[in-house]
Design an enzyme around this catalytic site. Structure first.
Site, PDB file in Angstrom:
ATOM      1  N   HIS A 101       0.861  -1.181   0.000  1.00  0.00           N
ATOM      2  CA  HIS A 101       0.000   0.000   0.000  1.00  0.00           C
ATOM      3  C   HIS A 101       0.894   1.227   0.000  1.00  0.00           C
ATOM      4  CE1 HIS A 101      -2.863   3.070   1.256  1.00  0.00           C
ATOM      5  NE2 HIS A 101      -3.819   2.224   0.878  1.00  0.00           N
ATOM      6  N   ASP A 102       0.593   2.201  -0.875  1.00  0.00           N
ATOM      7  CA  ASP A 102       1.513   3.332  -1.039  1.00  0.00           C
ATOM      8  C   ASP A 102       1.699   4.102   0.260  1.00  0.00           C
ATOM      9  OD1 ASP A 102      -1.081   4.283  -1.148  1.00  0.00           O
ATOM     10  OD2 ASP A 102      -0.736   5.665  -2.808  1.00  0.00           O
ATOM     11  N   THR A 103       0.625   4.299   1.024  1.00  0.00           N
ATOM     12  CA  THR A 103       0.779   4.992   2.300  1.00  0.00           C
ATOM     13  C   THR A 103       1.526   4.126   3.300  1.00  0.00           C
ATOM     14  OG1 THR A 103      -1.334   6.102   1.878  1.00  0.00           O
ATOM     15  CG2 THR A 103      -0.427   6.298   4.090  1.00  0.00           C
ATOM     16  N   THR A 123      -2.386  14.897  -3.171  1.00  0.00           N
ATOM     17  CA  THR A 123      -3.745  15.179  -3.638  1.00  0.00           C
ATOM     18  C   THR A 123      -4.741  14.993  -2.498  1.00  0.00           C
ATOM     19  OG1 THR A 123      -3.127  14.413  -5.841  1.00  0.00           O
ATOM     20  CG2 THR A 123      -5.480  14.550  -5.348  1.00  0.00           C
ATOM     21  N   ASN A 160      -8.451   9.684   6.584  1.00  0.00           N
ATOM     22  CA  ASN A 160      -8.315  10.332   5.282  1.00  0.00           C
ATOM     23  C   ASN A 160      -8.863  11.753   5.363  1.00  0.00           C
ATOM     24  OD1 ASN A 160      -7.648   7.701   4.564  1.00  0.00           O
ATOM     25  ND2 ASN A 160      -8.600   7.889   2.547  1.00  0.00           N
ATOM     26  N   GLU A 168      -5.281  22.160  -6.675  1.00  0.00           N
ATOM     27  CA  GLU A 168      -5.063  21.721  -8.054  1.00  0.00           C
ATOM     28  C   GLU A 168      -6.305  21.959  -8.902  1.00  0.00           C
ATOM     29  OE1 GLU A 168      -2.414  20.610  -9.852  1.00  0.00           O
ATOM     30  OE2 GLU A 168      -1.391  21.412  -8.099  1.00  0.00           O
ATOM     31  N   GLY A 270       4.687  14.721  -1.726  1.00  0.00           N
ATOM     32  CA  GLY A 270       4.845  15.925  -2.533  1.00  0.00           C
ATOM     33  C   GLY A 270       4.427  17.193  -1.833  1.00  0.00           C
TER      34      GLY A 270
END
Length: 356
Positions: A101-103, A123, A160, A168, A270
């Site tokens: 999982h990226d997180t 994001t 979350n 953006e 980011g």
């Protein structure tokens, strides 16, 4: 989705379910398994046992044997298949499962100190703490926190939160209007604005995917009888200040749920390059913020493999190495940055927005 498949009938040749990272592992080495951090996001893993929950599987009428064994991050899945190794020139190389999982990998790559919170900023924002055990009770459920799997026996206790998607979306609208607004230009203009300003609740569902983000933000300001904003700099400040206050409130809730304070905040991803948001977060939460690394997800992947290979003895040792080898930006809080009136206005907006 699995329940719908079960109801409508799986394809005759379907055998095992694999998440995308696990499918890649299977193609590399032939192993059939699902890594723990990603498995927990399927909501089919028992938070206490770390295994597939038989009661849930039975309730959803999922057939026996569909889900493969769960393996932890750092598991050695075996050598590359001979044809893969030969084609790549990587004979003797083994496949190690990272936190898929990226997180999960981002949190590994965050050089966390004891009792610090993390924000994976992009994001979207993931705001949480690393725990050694899950925290499951009615208060946690009411506040909509999740216990997601981490590496080396850890739990990512998090929520979350909206992120830079708001900005953006506005930048796309400005660009469509012919106004090319660079990040650096915007942030320089924001820094020159007065400290006091309007705020909104970033997690209002009407901001998730409106036809016009600018109009949705304008409506929130109008509903709360705050002044209209017209310039990109003013709107950018509105977004960043509101995100900072939301982060601070989520961390306050974590402190209440855990029963002990958070000592500082590590921001990775980011969004950690946004110095204004980092400082505003430190000010709103009244806690020191450390920003970096930007590529925490890739770094966390490497760290898991390095630990599995014996380069580091533990996650703590690997994180200490990252702290010593990485230049982290430090932001010291200015507790007077957000007045009591602004904080009260934000909390009122949040209560009304999230209740609705």
């Amino acid at each position: 989705q699995l329940h719908a498949h079960q109801r409508d009938g799986f394809p005759a040749q379907a055998n095992k379910l694999l998440m995308i990272p696990d499918l890649i592992h299977h193609q590399l080495c032939g192993r059939v398994a699902i890594e723990y951090s990603n498995a927990t996001t399927m909501q089919l893993v028992n938070a206490q046992t770390g295994s597939w929950d038989p009661e849930l599987l039975q309730m959803l009428n999922l057939r026996d044997g569909l889900l493969p064994p769960i393996v932890p991050a750092g598991a050695d899945l075996g050598p590359l298949l001979p044809e893969v190794a030969q084609n790549a020139g990587l004979e003797g190389v083994r496949v190690v499962a990272p936190a898929t999982h990226d997180t999960g990998s981002a949190v590994v790559g965050a050089p966390l100190q004891s009792d610090w919170a993390y924000i994976s900023s992009g994001t979207w924002s993931l705001v949480g703490v690393e725990r050694s055990s899950p925290l499951v009770n009615a208060d946690v459920a009411r506040e909509n926190f999740t216990n997601e799997g981490g590496a080396f026996g850890s739990i990512r206790f998090l929520k979350n939160v909206m992120g830079l998607w708001l900005l953006e979306s506005c930048r796309k609208e400005w660009q469509a209007q012919g106004d090319e607004v660079a990040y650096d230009t915007l942030l320089a203009q924001v820094a020159a604005l007065p400290l006091e300003g309007p705020v909104v609740c970033p997690d209002d569902q009407r901001l998730f995917n409106p036809q016009s983000m600018l109009q949705a933000l304008s409506l929130q300001l109008s509903e709360s009888q705050q002044p209209a904003l017209t310039t990109p700099a003013q709107i950018t400040k509105l977004i960043l200040d509101s995100l900072a206050l939301r982060y601070a409130r989520v961390i306050e809730i974590i402190e209440t749920l855990q029963g002990h304070p958070v000592q500082g905040i590590q921001i990775v991803g980011g969004g950690c390059q946004n110095a204004y948001l980092n400082q505003a977060t430190a000010d709103a939460a009244n806690k020191t913020v450390l920003a970096g690394p930007v590529e925490a997800t890739a770094g966390g992947n490497l760290m898991v493999q390095a630990i599995a290979a014996g380069r580091f003895a533990s996650l703590q040792e690997a994180r200490a190495h990252v702290r010593s080898a990485t230049s982290l930006a430090r932001f010291v809080p200015n507790p007077g940055r957000f007045s009591s009136a602004v904080r009260a206005r934000y909390l009122d907006l949040q209560a009304r927005s999230l209740q609705a």
